[in-house]
Design an enzyme around this catalytic site. Structure first.
Site, PDB file in Angstrom:
ATOM      1  N   SER A 226      -3.856   1.549   6.850  1.00  0.00           N
ATOM      2  CA  SER A 226      -2.585   1.967   6.259  1.00  0.00           C
ATOM      3  C   SER A 226      -2.383   3.457   6.476  1.00  0.00           C
ATOM      4  CB  SER A 226      -2.575   1.671   4.757  1.00  0.00           C
ATOM      5  OG  SER A 226      -1.424   2.233   4.149  1.00  0.00           O
TER       6      SER A 226
ATOM      7  N   TYR B 270      -6.031   1.306  -3.701  1.00  0.00           N
ATOM      8  CA  TYR B 270      -5.664   0.827  -2.367  1.00  0.00           C
ATOM      9  C   TYR B 270      -5.759   1.923  -1.323  1.00  0.00           C
ATOM     10  CZ  TYR B 270      -2.775  -0.938   1.456  1.00  0.00           C
ATOM     11  OH  TYR B 270      -2.321  -1.310   2.695  1.00  0.00           O
TER      12      TYR B 270
END
Length: 252
Positions: free
Chosen positions: A147, A174
């Site tokens: 990401s 995350y």
């Protein structure tokens, strides 16, 4: 390599009989990756924690996709998948979870454990399990779906891809797990040498279950094409880098 380096726009044709495993392949970017790999002649295994969801995904693809029950957090499940899949050329570590958007003031240790068990430890477990298969492959490739929110450079400076003012410090579990994925990618590439290409992809914000409830998000199929670029790199292609979905190199 410089930050402006780009991957080739064209997708290299796979060798006949090439086999890929896509973890978390029953939805989102994983499903679209499986779809696109199948379309160019790669034999695809869809790794799904829920076997029934995996079967429904394979039926949706309407092709020769095969399904394997694979919970990346369960060593027994990983070992069973390793035994079932005899050969492997492409490993796409796509399975991931997002347990919350809180910052350091609200994130629980349980949220941290959930994120790291799947996004980091699960990725390592699957990679280690299938490494003997990949070492036998003529063109082994590992693609870790990471990401851009895990990029420390982008987190600490203005970046037009994200509204950092609204998200500064948020998503601790995350985002930090994806920073760890980036580190694992780099160190694995260094350990495995030039033959086994190991790269990470920053897919951008996509309409997937991972970001359910968010108003924004692009087409997962666009991100899947970025996966294909890395999955089918030429033998003189790069390794040990983080790439944006559009083929430009992203900063760590």
């Amino acid at each position: 390599m410089t930050s402006t380096e780009r991957l080739p726009a064209e997708i290299r044709r796979p060798e006949p009989g090439s086999v890929a495993l896509v973890t978390g392949g029953n939805s989102g970017i994983g499903l679209e990756t499986a779809r696109q790999l199948l379309a160019i002649g790669v034999d695809v295994w869809i790794g799904a924690r829920d076997l029934e969801k995996g079967r429904r995904a394979a039926a949706e693809l309407g092709s020769d996709a095969r399904v394997v029950q694979l919970d990346v957090t369960d060593p027994a499940s990983v070992a069973d998948a390793v035994r079932r899949i005899a050969e492997l050329d492409i490993l796409v570590n796509n399975a991931g979870v997002n347990p919350g958007v809180d910052d350091i003031t609200g994130t629980t240790l349980e949220q941290m454990r959930i994120a790291y068990e799947t996004n980091v430890f699960g990725l390592i477990s699957v990679t280690q399990g299938f490494l003997p298969h990949l070492q036998r492959s003529r063109h082994p490739r590992i693609v870790n779906v990471s990401s851009g929110t895990g990029s420390l450079t982008w987190n600490s400076s203005a970046n037009p891809q994200f509204d950092w003012e609204q998200t500064k410090g948020g998503g601790l579990a995350y985002r930090s797990s994806k920073t760890a994925v980036n580190a694992v990618t780099l160190l694995a590439a260094q350990a495995l040498g030039e033959r086994i290409k190991v790269n990470a992809l920053a897919p951008g914000l996509r309409r997937t279950n991972l970001v359910a409830g968010m108003s924004a998000g692009g087409d997962p199929a666009e991100a899947a094409r970025g996966v294909l670029r890395l999955a089918l790199l030429a033998d003189d292609g790069p390794t040990g880098a983080l790439w944006s979905w559009d083929g430009t190199r992203a900063p760590w």
